[in-house]
Design a protein around this motif. Sequence first.
Motif, PDB file in Angstrom:
ATOM      1  N   GLN A  76      20.879  39.726  28.524  1.00 11.71           N
ATOM      2  CA  GLN A  76      19.777  39.658  29.489  1.00 11.71           C
ATOM      3  C   GLN A  76      20.303  39.741  30.921  1.00 11.71           C
ATOM      4  O   GLN A  76      19.759  40.460  31.765  1.00 11.71           O
ATOM      5  N   PHE A  77      21.392  39.014  31.180  1.00 12.16           N
ATOM      6  CA  PHE A  77      21.960  39.022  32.524  1.00 12.16           C
ATOM      7  C   PHE A  77      22.603  40.369  32.839  1.00 12.16           C
ATOM      8  O   PHE A  77      22.509  40.862  33.971  1.00 12.16           O
ATOM      9  N   TYR A  78      23.256  40.970  31.861  1.00 14.14           N
ATOM     10  CA  TYR A  78      23.879  42.284  32.044  1.00 14.14           C
ATOM     11  C   TYR A  78      22.837  43.295  32.537  1.00 14.14           C
ATOM     12  O   TYR A  78      23.062  44.024  33.512  1.00 14.14           O
ATOM     13  N   GLU A  79      21.704  43.342  31.866  1.00 17.30           N
ATOM     14  CA  GLU A  79      20.656  44.297  32.221  1.00 17.30           C
ATOM     15  C   GLU A  79      20.107  44.010  33.621  1.00 17.30           C
ATOM     16  O   GLU A  79      19.863  44.931  34.406  1.00 17.30           O
ATOM     17  N   TYR A  80      19.928  42.720  33.927  1.00 17.46           N
ATOM     18  CA  TYR A  80      19.408  42.340  35.245  1.00 17.46           C
ATOM     19  C   TYR A  80      20.413  42.713  36.343  1.00 17.46           C
ATOM     20  O   TYR A  80      20.047  43.331  37.355  1.00 17.46           O
ATOM     21  N   ALA A  81      21.687  42.355  36.138  1.00 14.07           N
ATOM     22  CA  ALA A  81      22.712  42.638  37.138  1.00 14.07           C
ATOM     23  C   ALA A  81      22.879  44.135  37.334  1.00 14.07           C
ATOM     24  O   ALA A  81      23.020  44.615  38.469  1.00 14.07           O
ATOM     25  N   GLN A  82      22.869  44.904  36.243  1.00 11.03           N
ATOM     26  CA  GLN A  82      23.040  46.344  36.352  1.00 11.03           C
ATOM     27  C   GLN A  82      21.931  46.988  37.182  1.00 11.03           C
ATOM     28  O   GLN A  82      22.154  47.967  37.903  1.00 11.03           O
ATOM     29  N   SER A  83      20.734  46.414  37.117  1.00 15.43           N
ATOM     30  CA  SER A  83      19.602  46.954  37.884  1.00 15.43           C
ATOM     31  C   SER A  83      19.731  46.676  39.377  1.00 15.43           C
ATOM     32  O   SER A  83      19.060  47.305  40.190  1.00 15.43           O
ATOM     33  N   LYS A  84      20.601  45.729  39.742  1.00 11.70           N
ATOM     34  CA  LYS A  84      20.746  45.329  41.142  1.00 11.70           C
ATOM     35  C   LYS A  84      22.026  45.854  41.796  1.00 11.70           C
ATOM     36  O   LYS A  84      22.135  45.849  43.022  1.00 11.70           O
ATOM     37  N   LYS A 127      28.867  38.455  48.060  1.00 14.57           N
ATOM     38  CA  LYS A 127      27.605  37.733  48.227  1.00 14.57           C
ATOM     39  C   LYS A 127      26.556  38.135  47.192  1.00 14.57           C
ATOM     40  O   LYS A 127      25.878  37.282  46.622  1.00 14.57           O
ATOM     41  N   LEU A 128      26.409  39.439  46.976  1.00 13.47           N
ATOM     42  CA  LEU A 128      25.399  39.900  46.020  1.00 13.47           C
ATOM     43  C   LEU A 128      25.737  39.436  44.618  1.00 13.47           C
ATOM     44  O   LEU A 128      24.867  38.926  43.894  1.00 13.47           O
ATOM     45  N   GLU A 129      27.004  39.603  44.222  1.00 10.72           N
ATOM     46  CA  GLU A 129      27.411  39.177  42.878  1.00 10.72           C
ATOM     47  C   GLU A 129      27.179  37.678  42.684  1.00 10.72           C
ATOM     48  O   GLU A 129      26.753  37.243  41.605  1.00 10.72           O
ATOM     49  N   PHE A 130      27.446  36.899  43.738  1.00  7.94           N
ATOM     50  CA  PHE A 130      27.244  35.451  43.628  1.00  7.94           C
ATOM     51  C   PHE A 130      25.764  35.112  43.489  1.00  7.94           C
ATOM     52  O   PHE A 130      25.396  34.241  42.686  1.00  7.94           O
ATOM     53  N   GLN A 131      24.915  35.785  44.259  1.00  9.13           N
ATOM     54  CA  GLN A 131      23.473  35.543  44.156  1.00  9.13           C
ATOM     55  C   GLN A 131      22.957  35.911  42.766  1.00  9.13           C
ATOM     56  O   GLN A 131      22.104  35.213  42.195  1.00  9.13           O
ATOM     57  N   LYS A 135      21.312  33.480  39.460  1.00  5.63           N
ATOM     58  CA  LYS A 135      20.199  33.798  38.564  1.00  5.63           C
ATOM     59  C   LYS A 135      20.607  33.591  37.111  1.00  5.63           C
ATOM     60  O   LYS A 135      19.804  33.153  36.281  1.00  5.63           O
ATOM     61  N   CYS A 136      21.859  33.901  36.826  1.00  6.70           N
ATOM     62  CA  CYS A 136      22.362  33.699  35.464  1.00  6.70           C
ATOM     63  C   CYS A 136      22.319  32.223  35.094  1.00  6.70           C
ATOM     64  O   CYS A 136      22.002  31.869  33.957  1.00  6.70           O
ATOM     65  N   LEU A 137      22.645  31.346  36.058  1.00  2.20           N
ATOM     66  CA  LEU A 137      22.576  29.904  35.801  1.00  2.20           C
ATOM     67  C   LEU A 137      21.160  29.487  35.418  1.00  2.20           C
ATOM     68  O   LEU A 137      20.968  28.597  34.582  1.00  2.20           O
ATOM     69  N   GLU A 138      20.170  30.142  36.036  1.00  4.19           N
ATOM     70  CA  GLU A 138      18.773  29.830  35.709  1.00  4.19           C
ATOM     71  C   GLU A 138      18.449  30.235  34.269  1.00  4.19           C
ATOM     72  O   GLU A 138      17.757  29.511  33.552  1.00  4.19           O
ATOM     73  N   SER A 155      32.489  31.859  39.048  1.00  4.27           N
ATOM     74  CA  SER A 155      33.270  32.449  37.957  1.00  4.27           C
ATOM     75  C   SER A 155      32.530  33.627  37.327  1.00  4.27           C
ATOM     76  O   SER A 155      33.138  34.650  36.998  1.00  4.27           O
ATOM     77  N   ILE A 156      31.214  33.492  37.169  1.00  3.30           N
ATOM     78  CA  ILE A 156      30.414  34.584  36.610  1.00  3.30           C
ATOM     79  C   ILE A 156      30.422  35.776  37.568  1.00  3.30           C
ATOM     80  O   ILE A 156      30.502  36.933  37.145  1.00  3.30           O
ATOM     81  N   ALA A 157      30.347  35.494  38.880  1.00  8.25           N
ATOM     82  CA  ALA A 157      30.406  36.566  39.881  1.00  8.25           C
ATOM     83  C   ALA A 157      31.719  37.335  39.770  1.00  8.25           C
ATOM     84  O   ALA A 157      31.752  38.566  39.900  1.00  8.25           O
ATOM     85  N   LEU A 158      32.809  36.621  39.510  1.00  8.33           N
ATOM     86  CA  LEU A 158      34.108  37.283  39.339  1.00  8.33           C
ATOM     87  C   LEU A 158      34.097  38.231  38.143  1.00  8.33           C
ATOM     88  O   LEU A 158      34.712  39.296  38.167  1.00  8.33           O
ATOM     89  N   HIS A 159      33.387  37.833  37.087  1.00  7.31           N
ATOM     90  CA  HIS A 159      33.266  38.717  35.929  1.00  7.31           C
ATOM     91  C   HIS A 159      32.552  40.009  36.317  1.00  7.31           C
ATOM     92  O   HIS A 159      32.908  41.093  35.836  1.00  7.31           O
ATOM     93  N   LEU A 160      31.530  39.909  37.178  1.00 11.09           N
ATOM     94  CA  LEU A 160      30.828  41.106  37.635  1.00 11.09           C
ATOM     95  C   LEU A 160      31.757  42.001  38.443  1.00 11.09           C
ATOM     96  O   LEU A 160      31.794  43.216  38.244  1.00 11.09           O
TER      97      LEU A 160
END
Length: 285
Positions: A76-84, A127-131, A135-138, A155-160
């Motif tokens: 779910q997060f992959y698809e959301y992040a890819q769209s942004k 900044k964008l990756e962190f924001q 959302k992933c935390l939510e 840490s999740i932002a680093l993965h992005l």
Amino acid sequence: MRVSKILNNNVVISHNELNQQVIVMGNGLAFQKKVGDEIDKSKIKKTFVLQTKGISDKLAKVLMNTSEIYLNIAAQFYEYAQSKLSYKLDEYLYIALTDHISFAVSRYKKGVELKNPLSWEIRKYYKLEFQLALKCLEVIEKKTGVRLGEDEAASIALHLVNSQLSGQNVTNAVQITEMVDTILSIVKFHFKVELDEESVNYERFLTHLRFFAIRFIRNEKLEDTADPFLYNQIKETYTESYQCTEKIATYLKNNFDLDLTKDEEIYLTVHINRVTDRQQKETSS
């Protein structure tokens, strides 16, 4: 749609009508099924396409000890992040995030919280990756009832960030962050100024440094096609900025055995001049 591989009782690998490999998820989807059996489409809750060879095998290993709920969150997060994001995410992110989120939630339930030593830098430089990671935390909280701290978002932002390297090791993203941070420190120290992090010139400079670092990690060499006249003109016109570039070149050579091309020296010098020119004028006025 038929079963190609069973990952667990609720997740199978199959192929769609375009013969693309897909992960199919749903409660009891693989119950009493074997390879070659028809999939009950009424049980399918989520499907996503895999284009990278070998990803399904690695996912299978992860899911041996991990609930598919974490794969669902990761997908779910992959698809959301890819769209942004403007860059394409590597499909290994499905595996990295599934494993990371599962481990993070498990640690939280045991009362163990790990601090990310690069949290401050990640918030500032990505900044964008962190924001997006916030959302992933939510999503994690909604799916698991666990609210992870912002160090986990870092840490999740680093993965992005690492995903755009097509890599499988967050060490790459850490190295990029440290390289960018050190170069910025060299610039600040050389000119004895604080940079305006809200300025367009700063964002341009930061983008240049990030992708310069990414090229280094990828071992991508640029051909040295610099015009000698332009190179000398830049050196003479922006003397102070060029001297700063020489310091950066020394740092990169001593720490990474990396030689800057004249093209890269030109780009760096021009960016440094842009990002420091206004601050110097304000300091002297």
